[in-house]
Design an enzyme around this catalytic site. Sequence first.
Site, PDB file in Angstrom:
ATOM      1  N   LYS A 248       0.851  -1.097  -0.037  1.00 53.02           N
ATOM      2  CA  LYS A 248       0.009   0.128  -0.042  1.00 53.02           C
ATOM      3  C   LYS A 248       0.839   1.171   0.092  1.00 53.02           C
ATOM      4  O   LYS A 248       1.708   1.399   0.797  1.00 53.02           O
ATOM      5  CB  LYS A 248      -1.043   0.051   1.299  1.00 53.02           C
ATOM      6  CG  LYS A 248      -1.717   1.433   1.288  1.00 53.02           C
ATOM      7  CD  LYS A 248      -2.506   1.162   2.631  1.00 53.02           C
ATOM      8  CE  LYS A 248      -3.265   2.724   2.852  1.00 53.02           C
ATOM      9  NZ  LYS A 248      -4.159   2.655   4.078  1.00 53.02           N
ATOM     10  N   ASP A 253      -2.626  10.140   3.336  1.00 56.62           N
ATOM     11  CA  ASP A 253      -4.180   9.752   3.603  1.00 56.62           C
ATOM     12  C   ASP A 253      -4.905  10.881   4.251  1.00 56.62           C
ATOM     13  O   ASP A 253      -4.941  10.922   5.719  1.00 56.62           O
ATOM     14  CB  ASP A 253      -4.078   8.598   4.174  1.00 56.62           C
ATOM     15  CG  ASP A 253      -5.683   7.984   4.379  1.00 56.62           C
ATOM     16  OD1 ASP A 253      -6.496   8.641   3.866  1.00 56.62           O
ATOM     17  OD2 ASP A 253      -5.837   6.851   5.005  1.00 56.62           O
ATOM     18  N   LYS A 260     -10.358  12.863   7.367  1.00 55.00           N
ATOM     19  CA  LYS A 260      -9.976  12.510   8.872  1.00 55.00           C
ATOM     20  C   LYS A 260     -10.164  13.548   9.930  1.00 55.00           C
ATOM     21  O   LYS A 260      -9.748  14.982   9.314  1.00 55.00           O
ATOM     22  CB  LYS A 260      -8.575  12.055   8.938  1.00 55.00           C
ATOM     23  CG  LYS A 260      -8.458  10.628   8.442  1.00 55.00           C
ATOM     24  CD  LYS A 260      -6.988  10.075   8.388  1.00 55.00           C
ATOM     25  CE  LYS A 260      -6.641   8.570   7.641  1.00 55.00           C
ATOM     26  NZ  LYS A 260      -7.508   7.728   8.607  1.00 55.00           N
ATOM     27  N   ASP A 271       1.510   6.310   5.349  1.00 53.84           N
ATOM     28  CA  ASP A 271       0.514   5.346   4.980  1.00 53.84           C
ATOM     29  C   ASP A 271       1.013   4.636   3.633  1.00 53.84           C
ATOM     30  O   ASP A 271       0.282   4.060   3.218  1.00 53.84           O
ATOM     31  CB  ASP A 271      -0.739   6.250   4.632  1.00 53.84           C
ATOM     32  CG  ASP A 271      -2.080   5.520   4.689  1.00 53.84           C
ATOM     33  OD1 ASP A 271      -1.741   4.359   5.385  1.00 53.84           O
ATOM     34  OD2 ASP A 271      -2.949   5.569   4.351  1.00 53.84           O
ATOM     35  N   ASP A 330     -12.106   7.106   3.357  1.00 52.40           N
ATOM     36  CA  ASP A 330     -11.040   6.947   4.138  1.00 52.40           C
ATOM     37  C   ASP A 330     -10.603   5.316   4.043  1.00 52.40           C
ATOM     38  O   ASP A 330      -9.638   4.925   4.627  1.00 52.40           O
ATOM     39  CB  ASP A 330     -11.501   7.386   5.757  1.00 52.40           C
ATOM     40  CG  ASP A 330      -9.982   7.467   6.336  1.00 52.40           C
ATOM     41  OD1 ASP A 330      -9.079   7.523   5.751  1.00 52.40           O
ATOM     42  OD2 ASP A 330      -9.960   7.619   7.609  1.00 52.40           O
ATOM     43  N   GLU A 332      -9.410   3.600   2.015  1.00 50.49           N
ATOM     44  CA  GLU A 332      -8.977   3.698   0.620  1.00 50.49           C
ATOM     45  C   GLU A 332      -7.823   2.572   0.162  1.00 50.49           C
ATOM     46  O   GLU A 332      -7.397   2.009  -0.892  1.00 50.49           O
ATOM     47  CB  GLU A 332      -8.303   5.034   0.285  1.00 50.49           C
ATOM     48  CG  GLU A 332      -6.961   5.510   0.751  1.00 50.49           C
ATOM     49  CD  GLU A 332      -6.878   5.296   2.125  1.00 50.49           C
ATOM     50  OE1 GLU A 332      -7.769   5.149   2.983  1.00 50.49           O
ATOM     51  OE2 GLU A 332      -5.538   4.855   2.691  1.00 50.49           O
ATOM     52  N   ARG A 334      -7.602  -0.552   0.667  1.00 49.52           N
ATOM     53  CA  ARG A 334      -8.001  -1.846   0.261  1.00 49.52           C
ATOM     54  C   ARG A 334      -8.180  -1.657  -1.325  1.00 49.52           C
ATOM     55  O   ARG A 334      -8.441  -2.530  -2.106  1.00 49.52           O
ATOM     56  CB  ARG A 334      -9.300  -2.437   0.660  1.00 49.52           C
ATOM     57  CG  ARG A 334     -10.597  -1.362   0.932  1.00 49.52           C
ATOM     58  CD  ARG A 334     -11.535  -1.698   1.854  1.00 49.52           C
ATOM     59  NE  ARG A 334     -11.060  -1.207   3.252  1.00 49.52           N
ATOM     60  CZ  ARG A 334     -11.708  -1.611   4.566  1.00 49.52           C
ATOM     61  NH1 ARG A 334     -12.667  -1.957   4.597  1.00 49.52           N
ATOM     62  NH2 ARG A 334     -11.110  -0.980   5.427  1.00 49.52           N
TER      63      ARG A 334
HETATM   64  N1  BES Z   1      -4.324   4.607   6.787  1.00 51.69           N
HETATM   65  C1  BES Z   1      -5.567   4.344   7.615  1.00 51.69           C
HETATM   66  C2  BES Z   1      -5.324   3.402   8.594  1.00 51.69           C
HETATM   67  C3  BES Z   1      -4.323   3.832   9.694  1.00 51.69           C
HETATM   68  C4  BES Z   1      -4.650   4.640  10.918  1.00 51.69           C
HETATM   69  C5  BES Z   1      -2.943   3.362   9.721  1.00 51.69           C
HETATM   70  C6  BES Z   1      -3.855   4.886  11.818  1.00 51.69           C
HETATM   71  C7  BES Z   1      -2.084   4.120  10.656  1.00 51.69           C
HETATM   72  C8  BES Z   1      -2.393   4.548  11.470  1.00 51.69           C
HETATM   73  C9  BES Z   1      -6.624   3.739   6.676  1.00 51.69           C
HETATM   74  O1  BES Z   1      -6.688   4.120   5.275  1.00 51.69           O
HETATM   75  C10 BES Z   1      -7.972   4.130   7.072  1.00 51.69           C
HETATM   76  O2  BES Z   1      -8.358   5.193   7.151  1.00 51.69           O
HETATM   77  N2  BES Z   1      -8.859   3.255   7.602  1.00 51.69           N
HETATM   78  C11 BES Z   1     -10.105   3.447   8.121  1.00 51.69           C
HETATM   79  C12 BES Z   1     -11.135   2.410   7.573  1.00 51.69           C
HETATM   80  C13 BES Z   1     -12.550   2.607   7.999  1.00 51.69           C
HETATM   81  C14 BES Z   1     -12.937   3.884   7.361  1.00 51.69           C
HETATM   82  C15 BES Z   1     -13.227   1.286   7.574  1.00 51.69           C
HETATM   83  C16 BES Z   1      -9.907   3.241   9.855  1.00 51.69           C
HETATM   84  O3  BES Z   1      -9.172   2.318  10.283  1.00 51.69           O
HETATM   85  O4  BES Z   1     -10.486   4.130  10.550  1.00 51.69           O
HETATM   86 ZN    ZN Z   2      -4.937   4.500   4.589  1.00 51.38          ZN
HETATM   87 MN    MN Z   3      -7.616   5.835   4.931  1.00 51.10          MN
END
Ligand code: BES
Ligand code: ZN
Ligand code: MN
Length: 480
Positions: A248, A253, A260, A271, A330, A332, A334
């Site tokens: 990834k 992000d 966010k 990220d 968010d 993204e 996947r």
């Molecule tokens: N990049 C983030 C996950 C992340 C969060 C990595 C904190 C490292 C530290 C990912 O893209 C994300 O935003 N995931 C969301 C998914 C949700 C919207 C289903 C999350 O985990 O809140």
């Molecule tokens: Zn992310």
């Molecule tokens: Mn995200």
Amino acid sequence: MTATVSVVRTTPKHANAVGVPVGTSGAVPRSLGLSRAALAAHGFEGKLGQVLVVPAASGPTHIAIGIGDAGALNPQALRNAAASLVRAAGKHAVVATTLADIEGVDAVKAGQAVTEGGLLAAYRYAGIKREPNRNALTELVLVAGEKRAKGVASGVERGTVTSSAAYLARDLANTPPAYMNARNIADRAVQLAAETGITCEVFNKDQLEAMGCGGMLGVNRGSTEPPRMVRLTYTPKNPTGHLALVGKGVMFDSGGLSLKPSDGMLGMKMDMSGAAAVLATMGTLKALKCKAKVTGYLMCTDNMPSGSALKLGDVLTFRNGKTSEIQNTDAEGRLVLADGLSLAVEDKADAIVDIATLTGACMVALGMKVAGVMGNNQAFVDKVRAASATTDEPIWQLPLEKSYRKLLDSNVADMRNIGGSWGGAITAGLFLNEFVADVPWAHLDIAGPMSVDADEGWLSRGATGFGTRLLIELATTFKK
Ligand code: BES
Ligand code: ZN
Ligand code: MN
């Protein structure tokens, strides 16, 4: 800058600090100039993890390093002990130690572990400063006797390669987003490939469009920076198998329109840590004479909000023809991985690993030090777990619970891109599972261990390069 590591027979005169291993029993080396009782009076019993700096009126500083029960040592303990030594050595530039010369641990493994522990602990991101941050350590000298020196030296060679790769992954992830966008990392990949004898192909936005990589394009839609997909290929003669690594590479992000909050966005220059680990791994394969063919895919783009951004309710079509309804921009990671996994299947990989800072849910489940692993083939997941145990990058398996698949059901597309309120790491894994066909596959969710707030052992503040050494270990032991 990586310090040099050498193997010599006797402690060199120019050493500023000398690490002396001391067990909980047995004789205390005379070079320390202190008895066991005197050490104990200073709270040092020789337990694993203990260090005691013994200042000298003249000559080098001696540092007692606890090794516990010398007979029960292993490479993991040596890696930690070397890190403790380098941290205790502080500003000293030349550190010598006999840590790799202890009987009982294989000389090659000991040489590698001590090299990795010392170098990784010495790492500092230079930063963008008028006075760059610098590693104090310039030279790590491993003192070893006739019997073990050759083995230790070969471990040092491998440990230098794996540590330099982790340095690269850390540097890439620590670099601010304006200095490390999708074009920048692709340029770095081209350069690294040329230096390390692997093939590199870079795909731009038009090419991704022609290839039907709707996940990459959808996530990129809100950004003024174009996306890049990088495919790196290492092909030895008569390969033992073909391993694919998909990283990834979300260069920043913001969350997109599902923006966010500021605190959650703070570390999001990292990220792309998965892509960084894959790139760094690819750069080592030729030097390490890897016997398997390995293909690396870096899925690189920002995730930004704007007038052109991906909207909630939009539907994307991925490389393999499946579609997804976007219910949270968010989620993204996947989406970009979906295209990468599809390509890895098309390229006939015998096994696939993806590595991604994918979910906050995985951090809730496993904390900041342990990555999640999921997969469709237990034998392959077990190989990944074995590699993790060797490199001491901890992972823990979560189930790919098939009954949760319905949480991804959508009325308008093959699946939506988020699950329900619970089990977010698993529903993300189930989403990825839609793109690997029946190829053995393991998914590493490294959201937790991608960074640390403070120096600890061989982890240095900032990006950790987590997974780089694990992927190197996996690739160099891979057989179909
Ligand atoms: N990049 C983030 C996950 C992340 C969060 C990595 C904190 C490292 C530290 C990912 O893209 C994300 O935003 N995931 C969301 C998914 C949700 C919207 C289903 C999350 O985990 O809140
Ligand atoms: Zn992310
Ligand atoms: Mn995200």
